[in-house]
Design an enzyme around this catalytic site. Structure first.
Site, PDB file in Angstrom:
ATOM      1  CG  ASP A  34      -2.183   0.773   1.043  1.00  0.00           C
ATOM      2  OD1 ASP A  34      -2.093   1.986   0.812  1.00  0.00           O
ATOM      3  OD2 ASP A  34      -3.274   0.172   1.099  1.00  0.00           O
ATOM      4  CB  THR A  38      -7.499   6.493  -0.013  1.00  0.00           C
ATOM      5  OG1 THR A  38      -7.331   5.197  -0.598  1.00  0.00           O
ATOM      6  CG2 THR A  38      -7.498   7.529  -1.103  1.00  0.00           C
ATOM      7  CB  SER A  78      -8.205   1.683  -7.026  1.00  0.00           C
ATOM      8  OG  SER A  78      -9.009   2.723  -7.559  1.00  0.00           O
ATOM      9  N   GLY A 105       1.389  -8.639 -13.732  1.00  0.00           N
ATOM     10  CA  GLY A 105       2.738  -9.141 -14.020  1.00  0.00           C
ATOM     11  C   GLY A 105       3.247  -9.988 -12.868  1.00  0.00           C
ATOM     12  CE1 TYR A 148     -12.726   3.270  -8.105  1.00  0.00           C
ATOM     13  CE2 TYR A 148     -15.076   3.316  -8.614  1.00  0.00           C
ATOM     14  CZ  TYR A 148     -14.010   2.759  -7.929  1.00  0.00           C
ATOM     15  OH  TYR A 148     -14.220   1.688  -7.083  1.00  0.00           O
ATOM     16  CB  THR A 178     -18.802  -2.707   0.472  1.00  0.00           C
ATOM     17  OG1 THR A 178     -19.127  -3.617  -0.579  1.00  0.00           O
ATOM     18  CG2 THR A 178     -18.479  -3.491   1.725  1.00  0.00           C
ATOM     19  NE  ARG A 189     -16.043   4.901   0.346  1.00  0.00           N
ATOM     20  CZ  ARG A 189     -15.253   3.852   0.092  1.00  0.00           C
ATOM     21  NH1 ARG A 189     -15.581   2.953  -0.790  1.00  0.00           N
ATOM     22  NH2 ARG A 189     -14.121   3.695   0.740  1.00  0.00           N
TER      23      ARG A 189
END
Ligand code: NAD
Length: 320
Positions: A34, A38, A78, A105, A148, A178, A189
């Site tokens: 990570d 975010t 993302s 990959g 997005y 979710t 959100r």
């Protein structure tokens, strides 16, 4: 599932942190990658002492190297909240394209199963309702949300190309909205926003007239769905979501009721290209993965509200 060593990209985010937890509980070694754009190390703090868990700070858009064997790559890296991806439009396109290329990959190099966390946003403002996986979607390629939506559509295409060209064992999961503990109260959100506003006694800001619908799935259900796909050899795409549809206005009213808040509702402008409806057809998940959502909206919201109350006290946004 027989996973021995898993990589979770975006593992310090909301969904990724639960996946790390569940994979560890099933006996796997987990490498969490990570860049904390975010997400936060706080989300996996409780896992840091475990010998089977490793947290790597790394940007998926750059060079990716993981020593040793890997059986599973879960690619979640993302930004996901509209507020986040509108603040980071180029980063979102880069992680959806270059990040997905690098994660694929890695899976190819290690001969691992690869699961792409795609989204119901690939359906855009849908003209088919509820949405089945065979529906191609209705996305404005130059609208504000396209950074997005199109990144995820490209990621699905790339994943399919790796499967067809290199024989990589891939799966695509289209996750619908979710919610649950560990969402950031200010992530923009609807559910975190409503809960924070209700607990803090502020007006709940409903966009438009509130008649637009969403189908909201409790995090435990979504995580089980993702792991069911990971443990199968099904390529998907497969919808994972709760088919119970609710209008934004009813959602705001339910949050007010469950928090016992005296907050009023305030109507504000609706963002551009905001989908009018959103509801998954989950027949495929039920038949191919034996999965269906089990936690009802009231129960899921109760659990989430309890966590937010504690979190807002911790950050001293809620006093008394
Ligand atoms: P989140 O923002 O909490 O987690 C995303 C994580 O990815 C964060 O920890 C972030 O720091 C990390 N990240 C971003 N760019 C990166 C990069 N270049 N390199 C490494 N790490 C990077 O979001 P979430 O809600 O947990 O969503 C996780 C995934 O699930 C996303 O791919 C999202 O598109 C997908 N999804 C989520 C939902 C939902 O309702 N939560 C719905 C549909 C799809």
């Amino acid at each position: 599932m027989n996973t021995r060593r898993a990589v979770v990209t975006g593992g310090a985010g909301f969904l990724g942190s639960y996946l790390c937890e569940r994979l560890l509980a099933r006996g796997a070694t987990v490498i969490c990658m990570d860049n904390f754009l975010t997400g936060s190390p706080r989300n996996v703090d409780h896992l840091l002492g475990r010998p089977a868990f490793r947290l790597l700070e790394c940007d998926l858009t750059g060079f990716v190297h993981v020593p040793g064997d890997v059986d599973l790559v879960l690619h979640l890296a993302s930004a996901a909240s509209p507020a986040d991806y509108l603040r980071h439009p180029i980063e979102t396109l880069k992680v959806g394209s270059l990040g997905t290329l690098h994660a694929l990959g890695l899976a190819r190099e290690k001969n691992a199963r690869f699961v792409l966390a795609s989204t119901s946003e690939v359906y855009g403002d849908p003209q088919q309702h509820p949405q089945t996986e065979t529906y191609w979607g209705n996305v404005n390629p130059v609208g504000p949300r396209s950074v997005y939506d199109e990144a995820k559509r490209f990621a699905e295409s790339l994943t399919t190309a790796y499967r067809n060209t290199h024989g990589t064992d891939t799966g695509i999961v289209r996750i619908f909205n979710t919610y649950g503990p560990r969402m950031r109260p200010h992530d923009g959100r609807a559910i975190p926003t409503f809960i924070r506003q209700a607990l803090c006694g502020e007006p709940l800001t409903v966009t438009g007239d509130g008649s637009q619908t969403r189908s909201i799935c409790y995090v435990d259900d979504t995580i089980e769905g993702i792991l069911a796909l990971a443990g199968s050899d099904f390529p998907g795409p497969v919808n994972i979501g709760n088919p119970t549809e609710i209008t934004m206005l009813d959602l705001a009213r339910t949050v007010i009721e469950l928090t016992g808040s005296a907050s009023p509702i305030r109507f504000i402008d609706r963002p551009a290209d905001d989908p009018a409806v959103r509801c998954p057809d989950t027949t495929l998940a039920a038949t191919r993965l034996g999965w269906r959502a089990e936690v009802g909206v009231t129960e899921g919201l109760r659990r989430t509200i309890a966590w937010f109350e504690a979190e807002l006290r911790r950050t001293e946004e809620l006093v008394g």
